[in-house]
Design a protein around this motif. Structure first.
Motif, short mmCIF file in Angstrom:
data_model
loop_
_atom_site.label_atom_id
_atom_site.label_comp_id
_atom_site.label_asym_id
_atom_site.label_seq_id
_atom_site.Cartn_x
_atom_site.Cartn_y
_atom_site.Cartn_z
N PHE A 117 33.18 37.12 127.93
CA PHE A 117 34.24 36.28 127.38
C PHE A 117 34.63 35.26 128.43
CE2 PHE A 117 35.14 40.50 125.32
CZ PHE A 117 34.64 40.15 124.09
N LEU A 118 34.53 33.98 128.10
CA LEU A 118 34.97 32.93 129.00
C LEU A 118 36.32 32.43 128.52
CD1 LEU A 118 34.52 31.04 131.41
CD2 LEU A 118 33.38 29.46 129.84
N ILE A 119 37.34 32.64 129.33
CA ILE A 119 38.69 32.18 129.00
C ILE A 119 38.80 30.72 129.45
CG2 ILE A 119 41.15 32.59 129.30
CD1 ILE A 119 40.39 35.48 130.19
N GLY A 120 39.00 29.82 128.50
CA GLY A 120 39.03 28.41 128.85
C GLY A 120 39.30 27.53 127.65
N HIS A 121 39.19 26.23 127.86
CA HIS A 121 39.51 25.25 126.82
C HIS A 121 38.22 24.65 126.25
CE1 HIS A 121 43.71 25.52 127.80
NE2 HIS A 121 43.48 25.19 129.05
N GLU A 122 38.10 24.75 124.94
CA GLU A 122 36.91 24.24 124.27
C GLU A 122 36.72 22.75 124.55
OE1 GLU A 122 34.78 24.36 119.87
OE2 GLU A 122 36.91 24.84 120.07
N GLY A 123 35.47 22.38 124.87
CA GLY A 123 35.15 20.99 125.10
C GLY A 123 35.34 20.52 126.52
N HIS A 124 35.98 21.32 127.38
CA HIS A 124 36.15 20.91 128.77
C HIS A 124 34.79 20.93 129.47
CE1 HIS A 124 37.40 21.06 133.01
NE2 HIS A 124 38.54 20.52 132.60
N ASP A 125 34.55 19.94 130.34
CA ASP A 125 33.25 19.83 131.00
C ASP A 125 32.87 21.11 131.73
OD1 ASP A 125 33.07 17.23 130.12
OD2 ASP A 125 33.71 16.32 132.01
N GLU A 126 33.83 21.72 132.40
CA GLU A 126 33.53 22.96 133.14
C GLU A 126 33.10 24.07 132.19
OE1 GLU A 126 35.81 26.40 135.67
OE2 GLU A 126 36.61 24.37 135.85
N VAL A 127 33.78 24.21 131.09
CA VAL A 127 33.46 25.26 130.11
C VAL A 127 32.07 25.04 129.53
CG1 VAL A 127 34.07 26.13 127.81
CG2 VAL A 127 35.84 25.85 129.56
N ILE A 128 31.74 23.81 129.19
CA ILE A 128 30.42 23.50 128.63
C ILE A 128 29.33 23.89 129.62
CG2 ILE A 128 28.89 21.63 127.90
CD1 ILE A 128 31.47 20.21 126.85
N GLY A 129 29.52 23.54 130.90
CA GLY A 129 28.53 23.87 131.91
C GLY A 129 28.37 25.36 132.12
N THR A 130 29.49 26.07 132.20
CA THR A 130 29.45 27.52 132.43
C THR A 130 28.80 28.25 131.26
OG1 THR A 130 31.46 27.38 133.78
CG2 THR A 130 30.83 29.56 132.98
N MET A 131 29.16 27.87 130.04
CA MET A 131 28.60 28.55 128.87
C MET A 131 27.10 28.30 128.75
SD MET A 131 31.57 28.57 125.97
CE MET A 131 30.75 29.91 125.12
N GLY A 132 26.64 27.19 129.31
CA GLY A 132 25.22 26.90 129.28
C GLY A 132 24.38 27.87 130.10
N LEU A 217 51.62 13.55 138.61
CA LEU A 217 50.60 12.52 138.67
C LEU A 217 49.26 13.15 138.31
CD1 LEU A 217 51.30 9.58 139.42
CD2 LEU A 217 52.98 11.22 140.24
N GLY A 218 48.59 12.56 137.31
CA GLY A 218 47.32 13.08 136.86
C GLY A 218 46.97 12.49 135.51
N SER A 219 45.70 12.58 135.14
CA SER A 219 45.24 12.03 133.87
C SER A 219 45.36 13.05 132.75
CB SER A 219 43.79 11.54 134.00
OG SER A 219 43.72 10.42 134.85
N GLN A 220 45.42 12.54 131.52
CA GLN A 220 45.61 13.42 130.36
C GLN A 220 44.43 14.37 130.16
OE1 GLN A 220 48.32 13.78 128.48
NE2 GLN A 220 49.48 12.19 129.54
N ASN A 221 43.24 13.99 130.62
CA ASN A 221 42.09 14.88 130.45
C ASN A 221 41.87 15.81 131.64
OD1 ASN A 221 41.27 12.81 132.16
ND2 ASN A 221 39.15 12.82 131.44
N SER A 222 42.85 15.84 132.56
CA SER A 222 42.80 16.76 133.69
C SER A 222 43.51 18.05 133.31
CB SER A 222 43.48 16.13 134.91
OG SER A 222 43.71 17.11 135.90
N SER A 223 42.73 19.12 133.16
CA SER A 223 43.29 20.40 132.72
C SER A 223 44.36 20.90 133.68
CB SER A 223 42.18 21.44 132.60
OG SER A 223 42.69 22.70 132.23
N ASN A 224 44.08 20.86 134.98
CA ASN A 224 45.06 21.42 135.92
C ASN A 224 46.33 20.58 135.98
OD1 ASN A 224 45.21 19.94 138.82
ND2 ASN A 224 43.17 19.65 137.96
#
Length: 314
Positions: A117-132, A217-224
């Motif tokens: 089980f990968l706990i994370g946000h669907e579509g996030h670049d990190e999640v896509i890479g890890t699930m691969g 300070l940070g961008s909207q697509n920055s999860s952290n």
């Protein structure tokens, strides 16, 4: 008005390493240098590198054969690495070592026959890479509610991993739900959520109560970065996630005596200082720095880049 400037804030070791990789690659190869996805999730950083001749791509089909290519700090799947080899790209891996750690854990559990089980946000670049790393054996879980819907054939060999940039509190809710439903579930020996993510979240939790308003300070697509703003809001303190001073609205500061300023792990320090200068200039603000944790982490340049550079510049 008083400003509380959170420490630590801004760039983490993984982001520093990824940015240095791209700077060195531009110096060595010259433009254009291609990057698969954004090097880090920050508008200012990405725009600055575009101005230097970096081309950010979402498909390797956009990269001419034989060109230099960087993998972003968020990591990529084995399928992307294979595709890069097929196109004879000169690949430099700028993946954060803490993300690589999660990839290696996924490979280990998959080889041992676990459902992961990968706990994370669907579509996030990190999640896509890890699930691969093990697409047939990995299941994405975003919330505790998702756990109740899981239909698992072999509950004896289960493990969980987490995206590195999650809210610690949110991740713990999902982990608790997994443990209630699958008491035997395995977990990595060391927490996957990165030190910088945890430290910045701890800073908001500790300092928001002393503030009337929080600027992240940070961008909207920055999860952290998004998590930092969400934590402040969950504590009942108005919070705004902004890329820079141009997004500040004067009405936010009506009746505000103290502003906490922090920054996500991919946000550069100059945008923080521009916001501080704005409040000093427009509200006569004074500033104090509040230290929650000390950070001394440094990641070396990846071997793939060090081998390309002249000996004296590694």
């Amino acid at each position: 008005m008083r400003i509380i400037l959170a420490n630590p804030r801004g760039f983490c070791a993984g982001v520093n390493m990824a940015i240095e990789c791209l700077e060195r690659a531009l110096d060595f190869f010259g433009p254009p240098v291609y990057v698969y996805h954004e090097i880090v999730h920050n508008k200012y950083v990405v725009d600055r590198f575009k101005g230097r001749g970096t081309v950010f791509v979402e498909s390797l089909d956009e990269v001419p054969e034989g060109s230099p290519l960087l993998y972003s700090a968020h990591g990529v799947s084995p399928q992307i690495r294979e595709q890069a080899r097929g196109r004879r790209l000169v690949a430099v891996d700028a993946t954060c070592p803490l993300v690589t750690k999660v990839h290696l854990e996924a490979i280990k559990y998959a080889r041992e026959g676990y459902t992961i089980f990968l706990i994370g946000h669907e579509g996030h670049d990190e999640v896509i890479g890890t699930m691969g790393e093990a697409p047939e054996q990995m299941v994405l879980v975003e919330t505790a509610e998702d756990v109740e819907k899981l239909d698992i054939g072999n509950p004896e060999k289960l493990a969980y991993l987490t995206q590195t940039t999650l809210s610690v509190d949110d991740a713990n809710l999902v982990i608790a739900a997994l443990r209630r439903r699958f008491p035997q579930i395995a977990n990595p020996p060391k927490d996957d959520i990165c030190y910088a993510t945890q430290n910045r979240q701890e800073g908001v939790r500790e300092l928001a109560s002393r503030s009337d308003l929080v600027l992240v300070l940070g961008s909207q697509n920055s999860s952290n970065s998004r998590r930092l703003a969400e934590i402040a809001l969950s504590l009942g303190v108005p919070s705004h996630l902004i890329d820079g001073v141009s997004e500040i609205r004067a009405e936010w500061f009506e009746g505000v005596g103290t502003v906490l300023i922090t920054a996500g792990a991919s946000a550069p320090e100059d945008v923080v200082q521009e916001c501080v200068d704005y409040l000093v200039r427009n509200h006569g603000a004074t500033m104090e720095e509040a230290y929650v944790r000390e950070e001394n982490v440094h990641f070396p340049l990846p071997k793939s880049l060090r081998e390309l550079l002249p000996a004296g510049s590694r």
